[in-house]
Enzyme design. Structure first.
Site, PDB file in Angstrom:
ATOM      1  N   GLU A 215      12.703  -5.693  -7.029  1.00  0.00           N
ATOM      2  CA  GLU A 215      12.391  -7.069  -7.421  1.00  0.00           C
ATOM      3  C   GLU A 215      11.424  -7.132  -8.600  1.00  0.00           C
ATOM      4  O   GLU A 215      10.355  -6.502  -8.590  1.00  0.00           O
ATOM      5  CB  GLU A 215      11.792  -7.817  -6.223  1.00  0.00           C
ATOM      6  CG  GLU A 215      11.278  -9.208  -6.526  1.00  0.00           C
ATOM      7  CD  GLU A 215      12.374 -10.155  -7.009  1.00  0.00           C
ATOM      8  OE1 GLU A 215      12.114 -10.929  -7.946  1.00  0.00           O
ATOM      9  OE2 GLU A 215      13.486 -10.114  -6.436  1.00  0.00           O
TER      10      GLU A 215
ATOM     11  N   THR B 127      17.586 -13.566  -9.505  1.00  0.00           N
ATOM     12  CA  THR B 127      18.016 -12.485  -8.616  1.00  0.00           C
ATOM     13  C   THR B 127      19.486 -12.601  -8.237  1.00  0.00           C
ATOM     14  O   THR B 127      20.215 -11.604  -8.189  1.00  0.00           O
ATOM     15  CB  THR B 127      17.153 -12.458  -7.348  1.00  0.00           C
ATOM     16  OG1 THR B 127      15.795 -12.180  -7.713  1.00  0.00           O
ATOM     17  CG2 THR B 127      17.620 -11.383  -6.379  1.00  0.00           C
TER      18      THR B 127
ATOM     19  N   HIS C  16       7.163  -9.608  -6.115  1.00  0.00           N
ATOM     20  CA  HIS C  16       7.630 -10.915  -6.588  1.00  0.00           C
ATOM     21  C   HIS C  16       6.425 -11.746  -7.008  1.00  0.00           C
ATOM     22  O   HIS C  16       5.359 -11.651  -6.411  1.00  0.00           O
ATOM     23  CB  HIS C  16       8.407 -11.621  -5.469  1.00  0.00           C
ATOM     24  CG  HIS C  16       9.236 -12.783  -5.924  1.00  0.00           C
ATOM     25  ND1 HIS C  16       8.686 -13.934  -6.455  1.00  0.00           N
ATOM     26  CD2 HIS C  16      10.580 -12.978  -5.918  1.00  0.00           C
ATOM     27  CE1 HIS C  16       9.654 -14.778  -6.763  1.00  0.00           C
ATOM     28  NE2 HIS C  16      10.811 -14.229  -6.446  1.00  0.00           N
TER      29      HIS C  16
ATOM     30  N   ASP D 173      16.012  -6.209 -11.139  1.00  0.00           N
ATOM     31  CA  ASP D 173      16.916  -7.358 -11.255  1.00  0.00           C
ATOM     32  C   ASP D 173      16.634  -8.227 -12.471  1.00  0.00           C
ATOM     33  O   ASP D 173      17.549  -8.741 -13.104  1.00  0.00           O
ATOM     34  CB  ASP D 173      16.887  -8.211  -9.985  1.00  0.00           C
ATOM     35  CG  ASP D 173      15.496  -8.741  -9.652  1.00  0.00           C
ATOM     36  OD1 ASP D 173      14.498  -8.198 -10.179  1.00  0.00           O
ATOM     37  OD2 ASP D 173      15.402  -9.683  -8.841  1.00  0.00           O
ATOM     38  N   HIS D 174      15.358  -8.379 -12.833  1.00  0.00           N
ATOM     39  CA  HIS D 174      14.997  -9.212 -13.996  1.00  0.00           C
ATOM     40  C   HIS D 174      13.538  -8.948 -14.350  1.00  0.00           C
ATOM     41  O   HIS D 174      12.856  -8.169 -13.680  1.00  0.00           O
ATOM     42  CB  HIS D 174      15.231 -10.697 -13.716  1.00  0.00           C
ATOM     43  CG  HIS D 174      14.574 -11.191 -12.450  1.00  0.00           C
ATOM     44  ND1 HIS D 174      13.220 -11.384 -12.355  1.00  0.00           N
ATOM     45  CD2 HIS D 174      15.093 -11.512 -11.241  1.00  0.00           C
ATOM     46  CE1 HIS D 174      12.917 -11.820 -11.139  1.00  0.00           C
ATOM     47  NE2 HIS D 174      14.031 -11.891 -10.435  1.00  0.00           N
TER      48      HIS D 174
END
Length: 721
Positions: A259, A313, A430, A490-491
């Site tokens: 994440e 996500t 996160h 993911d990003h």
């Protein structure tokens, strides 16, 4: 008192207000006792308390426009009954499916029947009498003449004022929601979010509008539209590298979703001055992931970029497992996946390779509409938050901390039949990157003006430690050597607006930070670990999440050319070496970078303001290729073109065949039925659990019932094997 109450409710305005109050109370009962709205703070609770008022006043207040007395009372009660029916239906449906009823669900009559018919009988309890008790109350009050019919027509201007007031109240509600959750409707995070912030009725309307828009585009699509997609895939197919094709054939596939993890964290050391000794010290942020990145068992990529937009996500999941982009606006998982046909990784491997598929995620299943989308992707199991022991000590607003998620996942993973295709979605790294209390704290915070940046390294270090613990288990349980493990970011974790404050930590100056630097920070890690392999190296090709699926399939010995995949095998010598970004419709190549309308030399970051003919030709070519790729992808997603795709031996996924309740019982039932033929980790371990091989700091917390000494003996025995 009763007489005063009677005088109020015997007016049309008073009766309308009475119905609004009754519905408001019923809705609050559903919010706090029937639904799981996953509140994070008191502001969200306040919005949930207020949001039923505006929509119920608007709808029930429509009856005030009726001049005829009989018509007014009939309309007001019909609207009230309809609202109650919607509330009760969602309450019952949520109890079974942990989600709210969408328009697509309503249209799928078979599913609604199963969801609302059986569930209503099985889940109805005495508390549900709240939904009908008010009708008895209204009946008694009318029978006792406490409520008398008002023969006077309500003033039209006053009716309009009520309507205007309710609209104003909703507007204020929406504004307050945007403060706590920006882009609530444009990004479509979760059905639960919309209900929590705006209410059940606005959610139903919002879902209806999105469904209509989606259906219109889908309706206009024709079978012949898929021809252009086929041509694009044929023209852009990158044949597999013969040296790597099939080297992981038949192995388990394990995804580890990192994440918000960016590539710059790999091999990064945070310099922090000890406040007591005044000595500067280097802290390695991700020592375990660093070791994987340089391992001979790993194909690692240092020019791998995320390609997500508003779906964040969920867009990454779309890209990784389907090999096409998410939407330009909103989340594909939320907006389009409810009806779309897929040929996704879990489905392909399930039908072609006999794989069992599962997702492990310590957040609510409805987030990004996963509990519905995963069924269409062909996932056999989805172990969401309901399968884990979650409390305030081991979780935060985005779910269970990673070490607990990995550890508790063993309860379910060990009962899945091999080969399995599994995905573990981590959440601890996160935003807002808050350092954990207790034993998990300790990694130093960075020293910048931005608290978000300061905590980012500590949570990344925690994630690194959690992944190491999981790898230790895979090795101890003998699963590692027969698996291929894909780790990916993911990003981005630090947004472009914060990047200048990050500059100093990356050896750059804040004043000279440019869009080129922003572009380069869109890199995320991508590692494919193939245990036992010695071909591993760091690959410098330029690619992104869209390239994962064909790369993986080729490693498993499956030709990707017949599937609707827009990416290319990153290990193929024919890979295009051009990265298209969805977020800004820009691209990166080994020589040039196009980002936010500016062109840079990729190696140096030098901006090109007056390109020569050759450079201009390269820019035009890359612009055209990127535009074509995005156009084809959008045609697939918005037109649902895969429904027209040749089956190639694959049966179309029927989402009604999947249910994510009682997952462990189902896995154990299959295990029992297969008997000696069972290939689960549990069966291979002599029908004994492997939980005691999870040798971590959190082991005793997770499984206090297990004897530590016996666990150590079992671990040593497994290591010798």
């Amino acid at each position: 008192m009763l007489k005063k109450f009677s005088n109020i409710v015997s007016t049309r305005l008073g009766f309308t207000a009475f119905l609004v109050i009754l519905f408001w109370l019923k809705t609050l009962f559903a919010y706090f006792f029937k639904f799981d709205l996953d509140f994070d703070n008191s502001f969200q609770i306040l919005l949930a308390i207020l949001n039923p008022i505006s929509s119920s006043l608007l709808l029930i207040g429509l009856a005030l426009y009726a001049k005829n007395t009989k018509l007014y009372y009939i309309l007001s009660m019909v609207i009230y009954v309809a609202l109650t029916a919607l509330l009760f239906a969602n309450s019952t449906y949520f109890g079974e499916f942990t989600d709210f009823i969408t328009i697509n669900t309503m249209l799928a009559t078979g599913k609604v029947s199963a969801g609302l018919g059986e569930s209503a009988l099985n889940l109805f309890n005495l508390g549900d009498l709240v939904f009908i008790a008010d009708f008895v109350l209204i009946g008694i009050l009318m029978w006792r003449k406490v409520i008398r019919f008002d023969q006077r027509a309500f003033n039209k201007r006053a009716s309009f004022a009520i309507t205007s007031l309710s609209i104003l109240a909703f507007t204020v509600n929406l504004f307050m929601a945007e403060i706590d959750r920006p882009e609530l409707l444009s990004r479509g995070f979760s059905n639960t979010y919309v209900v929590r912030y705006l209410g059940l009725v606005p959610f139903t309307v919002y879902d209806g509008v999105n469904t209509y828009k989606t259906n219109q585009v889908r309706k206009e699509a024709k079978a012949t539209d898929v021809d252009e997609v086929k041509k694009f895939i044929t023209d852009n197919y990158a044949k597999p590298n013969p040296e790597t094709f099939g080297i992981a054939k038949g192995r388990n596939v394990i995804y580890i979703h990192l994440e918000s993890f960016q590539q710059f964290l790999i091999n990064y050391k945070l310099k922090v001055t000890d406040p007591e000794t005044k000595v500067e010290k280097d802290y390695e942020v991700t020592p375990f992931l660093n070791s994987l990145f340089s391992s001979k068992e790993t194909f690692a990529f240092d020019n791998f970029f995320h390609q997500v937009k508003a779906g964040k996500t969920s867009d990454a999941e779309t890209l990784m497992e389907n090999s096409y982009f998410g939407l330009n606006q909103g989340s594909f998982f939320v907006s389009n996946s409810g009806k779309n046909t897929f040929q996704a990784a879990p489905d392909i491997l399930g039908q072609v390779g006999g794989y069992t598929s599962a997702v492990f995620h310590g957040n609510v299943g409805s987030f990004w509409n996963r509990n519905e989308t995963y069924k269409r992707l062909g996932y056999n199991y989805f172990f969401d938050q309901t399968y884990f022991d979650v409390d305030k000590s081991n979780s935060f607003q985005y779910g269970l901390h990673d070490k607990y998620m990995f550890g508790d996942s063993i309860n379910y993973l060990e009962h899945l039949q091999q080969p399995f295709y599994t995905k573990f979605i981590t959440v601890s790294n996160h935003y807002p990157y808050v350092q954990f209390d207790g034993d998990e704290s300790g990694f130093p915070l960075a020293k910048t003006k931005d608290e978000t940046i300061n905590g980012y390294f500590a949570t990344a270090n925690y994630l690194d430690s959690a992944v190491k613990e999981f790898f230790d288990y895979l090795k101890a349980s003998d699963v590692y050597k027969n698996s291929v493990i894909v780790l990916y970011g993911d990003h981005y974790g630090i947004s472009n607006s914060r990047n200048p404050d990050l500059a100093e930590l990356l050896g750059k100056e804040k004043e000279t930070w440019s869009n080129y630097d922003n572009a380069m920070l869109q890199r995320v890690p991508y590692m494919i670990v193939v245990p036992g392999m010695d071909q591993g190296h760091v690959n410098h090709t330029y690619g992104g999440e869209i390239d994962n699926l064909p790369t993986l399939l080729h490693l498993l010995g499956i030709d990707s050319s017949k599937y609707p995949e827009l990416g290319q095998d990153l290990l193929s010598p024919d890979h295009r070496n051009l990265l298209a970004m969805r977020a800004t419709d820009n691209w990166v190549s080994p020589t040039l970078t196009n980002y936010s309308g500016r062109i840079y030399k990729t190696e140096t970051g030098e901006e090109i303001t007056n390109p020569d003919p050759n450079t201009k030709n390269e820019i035009d070519t890359n612009n055209k290729k990127t535009e074509e790729l995005l156009k084809i992808s959008d045609a697939i997603t918005t037109g649902d073109l895969i429904r027209f795709w040749p089956s190639d031996g694959l049966k179309t996924v029927n989402p009604n065949d999947y249910s994510y309740v009682k997952g462990l019982q189902k896995a154990k039932a299959i295990e029992k039925k297969l008997g000696d033929k069972s290939t689960s980790i549990f069966s291979k371990n002599g029908d004994k659990s492997t939980k005691n091989l999870w040798k971590t700091e959190t082991f005793k917390e997770l499984h206090p019932e297990l004897d530590t000494e016996k666990s150590s003996e079992a671990s040593n025995s497994s290591s010798k094997k």
